[in-house]
Design a protein around this motif. Structure first.
Motif, PDB file in Angstrom:
ATOM      1  N   CYS A 188     121.370  41.511 -76.858  1.00 47.38           N
ATOM      2  CA  CYS A 188     120.450  42.301 -76.981  1.00 47.38           C
ATOM      3  C   CYS A 188     120.047  42.445 -78.432  1.00 47.38           C
ATOM      4  O   CYS A 188     121.233  43.171 -79.372  1.00 47.38           O
ATOM      5  N   CYS A 232     120.486  46.597 -79.685  1.00 50.28           N
ATOM      6  CA  CYS A 232     121.707  47.366 -79.602  1.00 50.28           C
ATOM      7  C   CYS A 232     122.950  46.601 -79.923  1.00 50.28           C
ATOM      8  O   CYS A 232     123.982  46.934 -80.064  1.00 50.28           O
ATOM      9  N   GLY A 245     124.289  48.179 -75.602  1.00 53.65           N
ATOM     10  CA  GLY A 245     123.730  48.742 -74.460  1.00 53.65           C
ATOM     11  C   GLY A 245     122.637  49.584 -74.781  1.00 53.65           C
ATOM     12  O   GLY A 245     122.860  50.550 -75.513  1.00 53.65           O
ATOM     13  N   CYS A 246     121.313  49.308 -74.353  1.00 51.81           N
ATOM     14  CA  CYS A 246     120.389  50.312 -74.300  1.00 51.81           C
ATOM     15  C   CYS A 246     119.246  50.293 -73.603  1.00 51.81           C
ATOM     16  O   CYS A 246     119.387  49.564 -72.415  1.00 51.81           O
ATOM     17  N   CYS A 259     117.926  46.692 -72.629  1.00 51.98           N
ATOM     18  CA  CYS A 259     118.581  45.546 -72.003  1.00 51.98           C
ATOM     19  C   CYS A 259     119.244  46.286 -70.774  1.00 51.98           C
ATOM     20  O   CYS A 259     120.152  45.961 -70.175  1.00 51.98           O
TER      21      CYS A 259
HETATM   22 ZN   LIG Z   1     120.328  46.707 -75.851  1.00 47.45          ZN
END
Ligand SMILES: [Zn+2]
Lengths: 346, 815
Positions: free
Chosen positions: A270, A273, A277-278, A281
């Motif tokens: 991604c 991020c 993790g965001c 995604c």
């Molecule tokens: Zn992300």
């Protein structure tokens, strides 16, 4: 009787007169005319000099010298006057102003559609790796679209891409993969192509449009490996999303497409991020960008390529999605409405 | 499919039990994408298992009960006010939400007075915990429930668990059950799958009946039904399933109905084998036959719908009539009912295509049909039948008839697949050790037999119908090896075919963008109405679009034969948003029936897909100071000439055309190439056409067929002029209808080599000065010789000769 000193006095007077004559003149033409009046063949200086012959020879050199002085004086006056005038004109010109905050007169203002811009960029990136561009018809035979790609009728994979039909054996292509077939039919290996183009699926919501754009890649040669697929995708991802500062990773995840084996989904780390993790995604750190795999031997058999000698890989990605990821487009329909409020942003 | 985490773990023997996240990551990495994880017990917290140790009526209300509960053995009792009618006997367990507990919806409990009696929290119902539909009373755990006091309610309810949404690939029908996913997880993490083992229970629960005497099975169509296993379970009582059993079904998205139905669903999700339970008493003749339907035959399915059958439909029949649509839906006459006591259980495998066809035709996708469509392993049928028989007997209090009726006419032989180490390594690009290849396949359940150095013969497990070729095995080796362990390399560069397509479309796009227009991309299909706006007469090559057989909406009815309607509609759309000035272009394919194809109906061959470039101009030129300057014909023509020049198309000509249906008859032209070929059309869109597309004001357009343009050749340099040019003007008075091109043609007709350029400098009408029907044109002609400076006399002589020709041939007067 005229004497030398009379003539010298006359000449010097002419010099003074000339200065007075040109003082009010404001353009070069009249100044030159005045100059001719004094210095021309029939000018006043010449008139005075006609008297020269009457002088005793001893006086003549002095008068001659005086005449030359007057000529120089007049020429200098002309030059000075012209320089002064030019300076005045320049000064006047430089006194001119415009309102620099007025709007510019419109020029250009045209632009390519975002999808075209992205497509051209993609084709350019793959061209660096030696990929040529191929195309095929949008209304395709069922055979090129499905059968030759190991998707016979009643195959569950046909569900994955619900098809618009035009006739029993004629469809709106659901993917650009039939271009693989046409290319392999028309050219012996080595093959290295990308095939961008619009495709159609019976699907219509915020992330699906019944028409959308894919780019297909195909490499067929001796010794083509899964690792080559990974390398090409890695190069592509980092070139296309170069703005992210590079360092993006590619993850291949086993999947199933009937015309490739092994088949994979392509994820890239991604770029928002950077793997942490965001929302974009969904917290996974990875974003799915397409499907790929090694060309299935059954497909090679359909087009008469020896799958023992040749191997190959193919990949397919959605151009809308790439543009969405890079430019933040949040509704796929915007691409196709001809709405200048959208189009003019790119 | 929905995967229940605890259920999956029951079927695995793993050296190290993974967390749900670890399991999800492993499955995703193995190609079983986990699209979501739901924590079933996340809806509430703090609710505990408690035992009723006392109860008495509420002094202030006869609807309320005061209940004493303990949440620890030997602990102090707490008095809770309860409004439910079903407060159980002392010793039974209930679920107590004490002060501080939170319920679904966010309510946090506190101590509060109910009709004058303090109540620390409450006892919970299914609805209050959102774990079921029962609002009629509090949850009472089964009498034999072993959950300890004080334990989280989630544990007692079977919701201390997670549900994973698994997206199994289309070729992995074996992963549509917990057993198949357990096999994958064990292969990926290095463990051993533990399938259910019903055999000991079969024996323990056996009835004094013989299945073979109670059911006869014949398969008339073995191609449609490779295997049919029947079992008979007797002495059953229909009742609700136990709580946690039912909870698992809810977790996978199935509503619990009754024990008999629930068991078939349970085993379907557990093993991936769909089952059907018939009421044995309604299976006439105790006979099951599997055959195709007769034309015109019909039956009523258990949803009460009368179905007309086709000869491709596979039927389960009893001695007299159809009792089920095989693999799709049971029949109404033979389904289990509350009075069922004896069940004939079907565990069969059916041919995928047949099921798919029937399910699709009747619009009956079901959990069962979806599995049969992907293929169900015939070897699974006996295990599923036994497992379900045991569960039925347990949950229904019945006994199992001895033996199964197993009809399996042609058990397939699974040929072994040769595998080469060298090929594996070459295809992947990694020097995988031979031992790793072998180990990966063994973990997946394959029999791997060495067959000389670097060669094996591999027999995949029967569940893996997708493994039939060497390349399939290589894929699985790679899955277990891990794609992350594959390096990134680039393929060796060998010259393939050069550019396979002409890039004229992109050259046209760039030129039109440079001319100041915005590119639009519109759909390849459009509504019939939009197409009809062109007003094309029957027989016109663009009048008969190819129709889409199955459009989702009227907007997808026909394939476009012209770019114009979508572009004019885009103009209308922009105007509706307050954007009055629109300059758009599109470059794309239109779809025309091939010559010789029928004009109507479905085509029998592919279409011609010529590339077109079309432009629309509406409103005014880009605004600046002063009054708006509306676009006009000359703007369209200027853009077209720029485009033609950019594409190296040479000179183009314009011939007035009043017969183009969608263009204004007085403002329209055909565009011709130097060789006379028609390249396209230009003009003002016909008012009737644009109004039909929603535009009130003028729209100027052109439309070029890019394929008609001559192929560009490399431009050749002409010598840069070394001698000066001379210009002469001539002012002409002409009849109004004479086009400007006429003057140009006459000048060209003189073939005067000294003419370098001809330019129309001015054109105007003035009836007062020029006379009605007349116009004046000022032409400027530039003369030059390549080898000398022309004298005035020379230029005058040539010019006057040209003027004389213009006067005579145009005809015109000199002004
Ligand atoms: Zn992300």
């Amino acid at each position: 009787m005229t004497t030398g000193s009379d003539l010298i006095a006359q000449l010097e007077r002419l010099g003074d007169e000339f200065a007075a004559v040109i003082a009010p003149l404001a353009d070069e033409q009249t100044i030159r005319a005045a100059q001719a009046q004094f210095l021309g063949k029939k000018g006043q200086v010449s008139e005075v000099m006609k008297e020269l012959g009457r002088l005793p020879p001893v006086d003549r050199p002095l008068v001659g010298q005086a005449a030359n002085r007057v000529k120089d004086t007049i020429a200098a006056a002309v030059d000075a006057r012209l320089v002064a005038l030019a300076a005045a004109r320049r000064a006047a010109d430089l006194a001119r102003t415009v309102d620099v905050t007025l709007p510019g007169r419109p020029c250009g203002g045209g632009h390519l559609h975002l999808l075209t811009q992205v497509r051209l960029e993609l084709v350019g990136i793959f061209a660096e790796l030696g990929f040529a561009v191929a195309e095929g018809p949008q209304i395709e035979t069922d055979w090129h679209t499905f059968e030759a790609l190991a998707i016979p009728k009643d195959h569950p994979a046909r569900d994955m891409q619900d098809t618009f039909y035009v006739a029993d054996e004629i469809v709106l292509r659901t993917h650009t993969s039939p271009v693989q077939i046409r290319t392999m039919q028309g050219h012996p290996p080595p093959i290295r192509i990308v095939a961008p183009g619009v495709v159609y699926r019976r699907d219509d919501d915020a992330t699906h449009s019944p028409m959308f754009t894919q780019i297909e890649g195909l490499v067929v040669d001796e010794g083509v490996r899964v690792s080559d697929l990974k390398g090409v995708l890695l190069h592509f991802v980092n070139r296309f999303y170069a703005g992210s500062g590079g360092g993006l990773d590619v993850r291949l995840r086993p999947s199933y497409f009937p015309f490739v084996e092994p088949g994979v989904e392509i994820d890239m780390s991604c770029r928002f991020c950077r793997g942490g993790g965001c929302r974009l995604c969904k917290g996974s750190g990875w974003i799915e960008i397409g499907g790929a795999g090694m060309v299935d031997p059954d497909v090679f058999a359909q087009v008469g390529i020896d799958s023992e000698r040749y191997t190959g890989f193919a990949f397919g990605m959605g151009i809308e999605r790439m543009a969405m990821l890079r430019h933040g487009v949040n509704d796929i329909k915007l691409y196709y409405e001809g709405d200048l409020r959208f189009l003019d942003q790119f | 499919m929905k995967l229940v985490w605890s259920w999956l773990l029951e079927l695995c023997d793993l050296p190290l039990v993974p967390t749900v996240e670890e399991g999800a990551r492993a499955l995703t990495g193995g190609g079983l994408e986990i699209e979501g994880i739901v924590d079933l017990g996340a809806g509430f917290s703090g609710v505990v298992v408690a035992e009723v140790v006392g109860k008495r009526p509420h002094p202030g209300s006869d609807k309320l009960t005061l209940v004493d509960v303990i949440s620890a053995r030997g602990g102090a009792a707490t008095q809770v006010v309860c409004g439910a009618p079903n407060v159980p006997a002392l010793g039974r367990k209930v679920l107590w939400a004490p002060p501080g507990a939170t319920l679904p919806g966010g309510l946090t409990l506190a101590t509060k007075a109910v009709k004058g009696v303090e109540s620390p929290g409450m006892l919970c119902s299914e609805i209050e915990l959102a774990v079921g539909d029962d609002a009629g009373g509090i949850i009472v755990l089964d009498a034999d429930d072993g959950t300890p006091l004080g334990a989280r309610a989630q544990q007692a309810l079977g919701v201390a668990d997670w549900v994973l949404d698994v997206n199994a690939p289309a070729n992995r029908g074996d992963c549509l059950g917990h057993l198949g996913l357990a096999r994958e997880l064990c292969a990926l993490l290095g463990g051993r799958v533990v399938p259910p083992a019903p055999e000991p229970d079969l024996e323990a629960l056996a009835a004094d009946l013989d299945a073979a005497a109670l059911a006869r099975v014949s398969i008339t169509d073995p191609s449609g039904c490779p295997r049919y296993v029947a079992r008979v379970i007797d002495g059953l009582t229909v009742r609700p399933s136990p709580r946690r059993f039912a909870q698992r079904l809810r977790a996978v998205g199935v509503r619990p109905i009754s024990n008999l139905v629930d068991v078939t669903n349970y085993v379907l999700f557990e093993l991936g084998q769909p089952l059907h339970a018939f009421d044995w008493h309604h299976v006439r003749g105790a006979h099951i036959d599997v055959r195709r339907a007769h034309a015109g035959e019909h039956m009523t399915t258990l949803d009460g719908t009368q179905r007309v059958l086709e000869p491709t439909d596979l039927l389960i029949c009893d001695g007299e009539r159809p009792v089920a649509l095989a693999g799709v839906m049971g029949g109404a006459d033979s389904e289990v009912s509350p009075s069922t006591t004896r069940v004939l259980l079907e565990s069969a495998s059916f041919e995928p295509r047949s099921i798919r066809r029937t399910a699709r035709r009747l619009g009956l996708p079901s959990e069962a049909s979806q599995r049969f469509e992907r293929g169900v392993d015939p070897e699974l049928a006996p295990l599923a039948a036994a497992r379900a028989a045991v569960l039925l007997a347990r949950l229904g209090g019945g006994r199992i008839a001895r033996g199964a009726v197993d009809v399996y006419p042609r058990p397939p032989t699974r040929p072994s697949v040769p595998l080469r180490l060298a090929r594996t390594r070459a295809l992947i690009g990694v020097e995988i050790p031979a031992g790793d290849c072998e180990a990966a396949l063994v973990r997946l359940g394959c029999d791997v037999i060495p067959d000389g150095a670097g060669h094996w013969r591999v027999t995949p497990p029967s569940a893996r119908a997708d493994l039939t070729r060497e390349v399939d095995l290589i894929e699985d080796i790679l899955r277990i090896h891990g794609y992350a362990n594959v390096p990134a390399t680039l393929p060796a560069l060998h010259v393939g075919p050069a550019q396979l397509v002409d890039d004229i479309a992109d050259r046209a796009r760039r030129a039109l963008a440079a001319a100041g227009l915005a590119e639009a991309i519109t759909f390849g299909f459009q509504s019939r109405d939009r197409h009809a706006a062109l007003g094309l007469p029957a027989g016109h090559p663009r009048a008969h679009p190819v129709a889409v057989r199955n459009p989702m909406s009227a907007e997808q009815a026909v394939m476009r034969t012209s770019l114009l309607p979508n572009l004019v509609a885009a103009v209308a759309r922009n105007i509706s948003f307050g954007i009055a000035d629109v300059a758009l272009f599109e470059v794309g394919a239109v779809f025309l029936r091939k010559p010789g194809q029928p004009l109507d109906g479905e085509p029998t061959e592919l279409c011609d897909e010529p590339l077109h470039a079309a432009v629309v101009l509406a409103g005014a030129r880009p605004r600046w100071l002063g009054a708006p300057q509306p676009w006009d014909y000359a703007d369209a023509r200027g853009v077209l000439e720029h485009l033609a020049r950019s594409l190296g198309a040479g000179e183009v000509r314009f011939v007035a055309a009043s017969d183009i249906p969608y263009l204004h008859p007085g403002v329209a032209a055909r565009v011709l190439g130097a060789d006379g070929r028609v390249l396209g059309e230009i003009g003002e869109v016909h008012p009737a056409a644009r109004e039909r597309l929603g535009v009130d004001g003028p729209v100027f357009m052109f439309d070029l067929t890019l394929g008609a343009l001559p192929a560009p050749t490399p431009a050749q340099m002409r010598a840069v002029p070394r001698f000066p040019a001379s210009a002469r003007d001539v002012s002409l008075l002409l009849d109004d209808p004479i086009p400007a091109a006429r003057v140009r043609d006459v000048i060209a007709g003189t073939a005067q080599v000294l003419v370098e350029a001809v330019r129309l400098a001015e054109e105007y009408r003035d009836p007062a000065r020029l006379g009605r029907g007349k116009k004046s044109m000022l032409w400027s002609i530039t003369y030059r010789a390549p080898d000398r400076t022309l004298t005035d006399a020379e230029v005058d002589q040539v010019h006057e000769a040209i003027v004389a020709r213009l006067i005579a041939e145009t005809p015109a007067e000199r002004r």
